[in-house]
Design a protein around this motif. Sequence first.
Motif, mmCIF file in Angstrom:
data_model
loop_
_atom_site.group_PDB
_atom_site.id
_atom_site.type_symbol
_atom_site.label_atom_id
_atom_site.label_comp_id
_atom_site.label_asym_id
_atom_site.label_seq_id
_atom_site.Cartn_x
_atom_site.Cartn_y
_atom_site.Cartn_z
ATOM 1 N N HIS A 154 0.822 -1.218 0.000
ATOM 2 C CA HIS A 154 0.000 0.000 0.000
ATOM 3 C C HIS A 154 0.855 1.266 0.000
ATOM 4 O O HIS A 154 0.450 2.288 -0.542
ATOM 5 N N ARG A 155 2.018 1.190 0.637
ATOM 6 C CA ARG A 155 2.866 2.366 0.735
ATOM 7 C C ARG A 155 4.307 1.915 0.922
ATOM 8 O O ARG A 155 4.592 1.038 1.745
ATOM 9 N N TYR A 156 5.204 2.497 0.121
ATOM 10 C CA TYR A 156 6.627 2.174 0.228
ATOM 11 C C TYR A 156 7.196 2.786 1.513
ATOM 12 O O TYR A 156 6.790 3.876 1.932
ATOM 13 N N GLY A 157 8.153 2.085 2.089
ATOM 14 C CA GLY A 157 8.853 2.592 3.262
ATOM 15 C C GLY A 157 10.340 2.331 3.129
ATOM 16 O O GLY A 157 10.813 1.213 3.358
ATOM 17 N N PHE A 158 11.100 3.353 2.738
ATOM 18 C CA PHE A 158 12.541 3.196 2.523
ATOM 19 C C PHE A 158 13.306 3.470 3.823
ATOM 20 O O PHE A 158 12.897 4.281 4.645
ATOM 21 N N TYR A 159 14.417 2.781 3.962
ATOM 22 C CA TYR A 159 15.328 3.031 5.078
ATOM 23 C C TYR A 159 16.016 4.389 4.844
ATOM 24 O O TYR A 159 16.407 4.687 3.717
ATOM 25 N N GLY A 164 6.282 2.478 5.611
ATOM 26 C CA GLY A 164 5.645 1.588 4.650
ATOM 27 C C GLY A 164 4.443 0.877 5.237
ATOM 28 O O GLY A 164 4.223 0.843 6.446
ATOM 29 N N ASP A 165 3.646 0.280 4.334
ATOM 30 C CA ASP A 165 2.400 -0.357 4.753
ATOM 31 C C ASP A 165 2.115 -1.522 3.803
ATOM 32 O O ASP A 165 1.968 -1.321 2.598
ATOM 33 N N ILE A 166 2.074 -2.747 4.343
ATOM 34 C CA ILE A 166 1.740 -3.910 3.527
ATOM 35 C C ILE A 166 0.609 -4.693 4.171
ATOM 36 O O ILE A 166 0.371 -4.605 5.378
ATOM 37 N N GLU A 167 -0.085 -5.458 3.332
ATOM 38 C CA GLU A 167 -1.211 -6.266 3.776
ATOM 39 C C GLU A 167 -1.056 -7.662 3.181
ATOM 40 O O GLU A 167 -0.733 -7.810 2.002
ATOM 41 N N VAL A 168 -1.274 -8.679 3.996
ATOM 42 C CA VAL A 168 -1.068 -10.059 3.554
ATOM 43 C C VAL A 168 -2.259 -10.917 3.971
ATOM 44 O O VAL A 168 -2.733 -10.845 5.107
#
Length: 343
Positions: A154-159, A164-168
């Motif tokens: 859903h949303r990238y999250g870089f170091y 970031g946001d993921i769904e599984v």
Amino acid sequence: MEWINIDGSQGEGGGQILRSALSLSMICHRPVRFTRIRAGRQKPGLMRQHLTAVLAAQQICNAQVEGAVLGSTELSFIPGPINSGNYAFDLGGAGSCTLVLQTLLPALWICTTASHIRLKGGTHNPMAPTVDFLQYAWLPIMAKMGAVAELQLHRYGFYPAGGGDIEVNTQPVTQWNELNLRHRGQPTGIKAEVLNANLPDGIGLRELAVVKQQMSWPDERLHEILLPRVQGSGNVLLLQMDFEHLSESVCAFGSKVKKVEVVANEACKEALAYLASSAAVGEHLADQLLLPMALAGRGSFSTSKVTPHLRTNAEIIQKFLAVNIRIEPQDDRFVVEIERRKC
């Protein structure tokens, strides 16, 4: 109650020892005691992403846990029954969502009903598999083995900013399928992607120019993706290669102290080394196939390189499961074989 004791400094001495042992503790219903967690690292003990993995594992199996605090080098974990359900975990920064996810998935796959997981944190971290890698290389192989999970980014999250946001969504494994990946088969596709977030124009094009020169890939297979809704900034180059029997992915991360051309050359060097070998599986995917193949009880693959991560993971798995894992050189590659122990 027979404990399994794990020295967290053994082998490569990183967080993977903790993650694999937590997964197997839940699956095998065996209590585990960790000492010297990440003792050889610059910052020993549990960091936030490791602590989140512990607390997430605790939640899905109602485990009894001692030592689950930041910086702890000792931990005891007594698992209860694994429960499917709806779960949400926030790593609070750029800690890797994918590493926490890979701790939980093997346990949730053996449940009898589906689960839903929402993870917030880092999706693209140099010290962990990217979300793209899971979607492109790892999860399709898991599906062939009977373990299905659908992952949405859903949303990238870089170091180092994260965000970031993921769904599984997972499905129960009705039967683990044996998989043998000795050969990758004929090539069926290639693609290079540059992910750029809040960085000057031209960076991606310079990286793709190196890919075109080094890999001899045509322009229509080279893509730059500009990401507007991202916290902080980030640059990742992904080289994706499809074959008859699997897909492989190589990535390199940009940074303030690294020239753009160096980033691209790093990715191309790794990809060319993989393509020059006869191995089916690259060094990073190899490490992540061991545990599911061990759960299946039998399987094999060839890999271009044996890393300390691979050997250490094999040692941890054999503490919990009645399998033998053999790693043997064969021509320009290594063959890894997993089989059940004979009584």
